[in-house]
Design a protein around this motif. Sequence first.
Motif, PDB file in Angstrom:
ATOM      1  N   PRO A  13       0.803  -1.236   0.000  1.00  0.00           N
ATOM      2  CA  PRO A  13       0.000   0.000   0.000  1.00  0.00           C
ATOM      3  C   PRO A  13       0.832   1.280   0.000  1.00  0.00           C
ATOM      4  CG  PRO A  13      -0.984  -1.604   1.466  1.00  0.00           C
ATOM      5  CD  PRO A  13       0.330  -2.187   1.025  1.00  0.00           C
ATOM      6  N   CYS A  14       1.929   1.311   0.767  1.00  0.00           N
ATOM      7  CA  CYS A  14       2.752   2.530   0.819  1.00  0.00           C
ATOM      8  C   CYS A  14       3.536   2.719  -0.469  1.00  0.00           C
ATOM      9  CB  CYS A  14       3.688   2.484   2.027  1.00  0.00           C
ATOM     10  SG  CYS A  14       2.802   2.466   3.612  1.00  0.00           S
ATOM     11  N   CYS A 291      10.040   4.764   2.881  1.00  0.00           N
ATOM     12  CA  CYS A 291       8.611   5.077   2.895  1.00  0.00           C
ATOM     13  C   CYS A 291       7.848   3.920   3.541  1.00  0.00           C
ATOM     14  CB  CYS A 291       8.129   5.270   1.454  1.00  0.00           C
ATOM     15  SG  CYS A 291       6.363   5.573   1.275  1.00  0.00           S
ATOM     16  N   GLY A 292       6.999   4.244   4.507  1.00  0.00           N
ATOM     17  CA  GLY A 292       6.174   3.211   5.119  1.00  0.00           C
ATOM     18  C   GLY A 292       6.873   2.479   6.245  1.00  0.00           C
ATOM     19  N   THR A 293       6.456   1.237   6.480  1.00  0.00           N
ATOM     20  CA  THR A 293       6.892   0.501   7.666  1.00  0.00           C
ATOM     21  C   THR A 293       8.367   0.134   7.655  1.00  0.00           C
ATOM     22  OG1 THR A 293       6.122  -1.533   6.604  1.00  0.00           O
ATOM     23  CG2 THR A 293       4.607  -0.453   8.097  1.00  0.00           C
ATOM     24  N   VAL A 294       9.036   0.216   6.508  1.00  0.00           N
ATOM     25  CA  VAL A 294      10.452  -0.133   6.456  1.00  0.00           C
ATOM     26  C   VAL A 294      11.286   0.773   7.337  1.00  0.00           C
ATOM     27  CG1 VAL A 294      10.990   1.328   4.457  1.00  0.00           C
ATOM     28  CG2 VAL A 294      12.341  -0.730   4.878  1.00  0.00           C
ATOM     29  N   LEU A 295      10.816   1.976   7.617  1.00  0.00           N
ATOM     30  CA  LEU A 295      11.631   2.916   8.388  1.00  0.00           C
ATOM     31  C   LEU A 295      11.523   2.702   9.897  1.00  0.00           C
ATOM     32  CD1 LEU A 295       9.612   5.272   9.707  1.00  0.00           C
ATOM     33  CD2 LEU A 295       9.569   6.053   7.347  1.00  0.00           C
ATOM     34  N   THR A 300       8.137  -2.124  14.792  1.00  0.00           N
ATOM     35  CA  THR A 300       7.150  -2.216  13.722  1.00  0.00           C
ATOM     36  C   THR A 300       5.754  -1.783  14.155  1.00  0.00           C
ATOM     37  OG1 THR A 300       6.889  -4.563  14.270  1.00  0.00           O
ATOM     38  CG2 THR A 300       8.388  -4.009  12.471  1.00  0.00           C
ATOM     39  N   GLU A 301       5.543  -1.641  15.462  1.00  0.00           N
ATOM     40  CA  GLU A 301       4.239  -1.184  15.949  1.00  0.00           C
ATOM     41  C   GLU A 301       4.066   0.322  15.811  1.00  0.00           C
ATOM     42  OE1 GLU A 301       7.063  -0.701  19.394  1.00  0.00           O
ATOM     43  OE2 GLU A 301       6.725  -2.184  17.819  1.00  0.00           O
ATOM     44  N   LYS A 302       5.103   1.021  15.329  1.00  0.00           N
ATOM     45  CA  LYS A 302       5.048   2.482  15.240  1.00  0.00           C
ATOM     46  C   LYS A 302       4.509   2.990  13.906  1.00  0.00           C
ATOM     47  CE  LYS A 302       7.106   3.158  19.269  1.00  0.00           C
ATOM     48  NZ  LYS A 302       6.391   3.735  20.426  1.00  0.00           N
ATOM     49  N   VAL A 303       4.625   2.183  12.852  1.00  0.00           N
ATOM     50  CA  VAL A 303       4.227   2.647  11.518  1.00  0.00           C
ATOM     51  C   VAL A 303       3.298   1.627  10.888  1.00  0.00           C
ATOM     52  CG1 VAL A 303       5.013   3.412   9.248  1.00  0.00           C
ATOM     53  CG2 VAL A 303       6.456   3.798  11.262  1.00  0.00           C
ATOM     54  N   PHE A 304       2.183   2.126  10.357  1.00  0.00           N
ATOM     55  CA  PHE A 304       1.185   1.276   9.723  1.00  0.00           C
ATOM     56  C   PHE A 304       0.786   1.909   8.396  1.00  0.00           C
ATOM     57  CE2 PHE A 304       0.833   1.113  14.323  1.00  0.00           C
ATOM     58  CZ  PHE A 304       0.890  -0.243  14.589  1.00  0.00           C
ATOM     59  N   ILE A 305      -0.162   1.305   7.712  1.00  0.00           N
ATOM     60  CA  ILE A 305      -0.652   1.898   6.465  1.00  0.00           C
ATOM     61  C   ILE A 305      -1.182   3.301   6.739  1.00  0.00           C
ATOM     62  CG2 ILE A 305      -2.332   1.711   4.594  1.00  0.00           C
ATOM     63  CD1 ILE A 305      -2.270  -1.321   4.992  1.00  0.00           C
ATOM     64  N   GLU A 306      -1.865   3.471   7.880  1.00  0.00           N
ATOM     65  CA  GLU A 306      -2.529   4.744   8.184  1.00  0.00           C
ATOM     66  C   GLU A 306      -1.598   5.940   8.114  1.00  0.00           C
ATOM     67  OE1 GLU A 306      -4.143   1.893  11.377  1.00  0.00           O
ATOM     68  OE2 GLU A 306      -2.655   1.817   9.772  1.00  0.00           O
ATOM     69  N   ASN A 307      -0.415   5.829   8.715  1.00  0.00           N
ATOM     70  CA  ASN A 307       0.519   6.955   8.650  1.00  0.00           C
ATOM     71  C   ASN A 307       1.600   6.738   7.593  1.00  0.00           C
ATOM     72  OD1 ASN A 307       1.638   4.913  10.219  1.00  0.00           O
ATOM     73  ND2 ASN A 307       2.559   6.273  11.722  1.00  0.00           N
ATOM     74  N   GLY A 308       1.921   5.482   7.272  1.00  0.00           N
ATOM     75  CA  GLY A 308       2.937   5.211   6.264  1.00  0.00           C
ATOM     76  C   GLY A 308       2.551   5.696   4.879  1.00  0.00           C
ATOM     77  N   LYS A 326       3.408  17.711   5.861  1.00  0.00           N
ATOM     78  CA  LYS A 326       3.761  17.243   7.199  1.00  0.00           C
ATOM     79  C   LYS A 326       2.917  16.015   7.537  1.00  0.00           C
ATOM     80  CE  LYS A 326       4.038  18.653  12.064  1.00  0.00           C
ATOM     81  NZ  LYS A 326       5.348  18.040  12.248  1.00  0.00           N
ATOM     82  N   VAL A 327       3.589  14.925   7.868  1.00  0.00           N
ATOM     83  CA  VAL A 327       2.895  13.686   8.184  1.00  0.00           C
ATOM     84  C   VAL A 327       2.324  13.773   9.591  1.00  0.00           C
ATOM     85  CG1 VAL A 327       3.174  11.198   8.559  1.00  0.00           C
ATOM     86  CG2 VAL A 327       4.339  12.321   6.653  1.00  0.00           C
TER      87      VAL A 327
END
Length: 334
Positions: A13-14, A291-295, A300-308, A326-327
């Motif tokens: 998705p990201c 970009c996305g959860t890779v960062l 891994t609980e910090k980044v999801f589709i919603e913010n990624g 700004k994210v």
Amino acid sequence: MQLFDVVIVGGGPCGLAAGIEATKAGLSHLILEMGSLTESLRQYPRRMRFFSTAENIEIGGLPFPISGVKAGRDEALQYYRKAAAYYHLNFNLFQEVWDVKKEGDLFTITTTTGDRYHARKVIMATGYFTRPRWLNIPGEDLPHVSHYYDEPFKYSFTNVVIIGASNSAVEAALELYRHDVNITIVHRGEDFRSTVKYWLIPDVKNRVKEGKIKTVFDSFVTQIAPHQLTINNLKTGEETQLPADFVFILTGYIPDAALLARCDIELDPQTQVPVYNKETFETNVPGLYVCGTVLAGIYTEKVFIENGREHAQSIIDHIMGREVHKVAELIQRI
């Protein structure tokens, strides 16, 4: 030599959101994905429902209409496929990237099959779901052991042990129990993880209280053998065996740190979080973005589709020399 403005590594998705933003900006792009389109979602349990409401995982401004509130796996696969088609995204599937190297002002992206692509900018959107957290214990690679749960029907009337106590473990345990599976959950902690979906906690705890799902907390698995595994109690040191026709190791997943390192991206040695600009998502290599959860590294609980998904707009803004979007911080997942 075909030269793309942007090559995006990862077709989740990201990665698709990055392709959409590149398309909107008039940039030529190519998405390279090691599996099928949205391969990580395809590997989700077949009856899984997302934590977030459908509108929070939309991309490209396209509505995600569903009959309920939270989308299921199949609905998401259909939605992202249609989004890719709507924006005429350009991708090569089943192309696993080996490394990304900068030569002068351009990047060369090499795949495991030796194919090469060239780009002015590169966005790494590889996620983490393809790299399970291995326990590194004997028997972990046996054929009845898996790091991914698929569906319940195969396991009816068998003994199944689930290692882990997070969302994936709890969801799998509840579904398996309801399909006549003898379930035991083994976890190092003293209880289920605090991040488990709030609506699952009463269900699983009541099933434990009823004895329909067994739990072995404060324990870790030391060895897996055909039809059984060995566990050790962290408090007493006692060693015991549990019957196990099948074992699911659902202890989470992590980004491919080796791939990032081969791309010359610096990583924190403890957290595996890449070095990147928190506003533009550009790494220590100019023109190479995450970009996305890779960062997220191990967090891994910090980044999801919603913010990624929002990272894509910021990255393309930076590439285009525009004011950077700004994210928004992900405060609460509902």
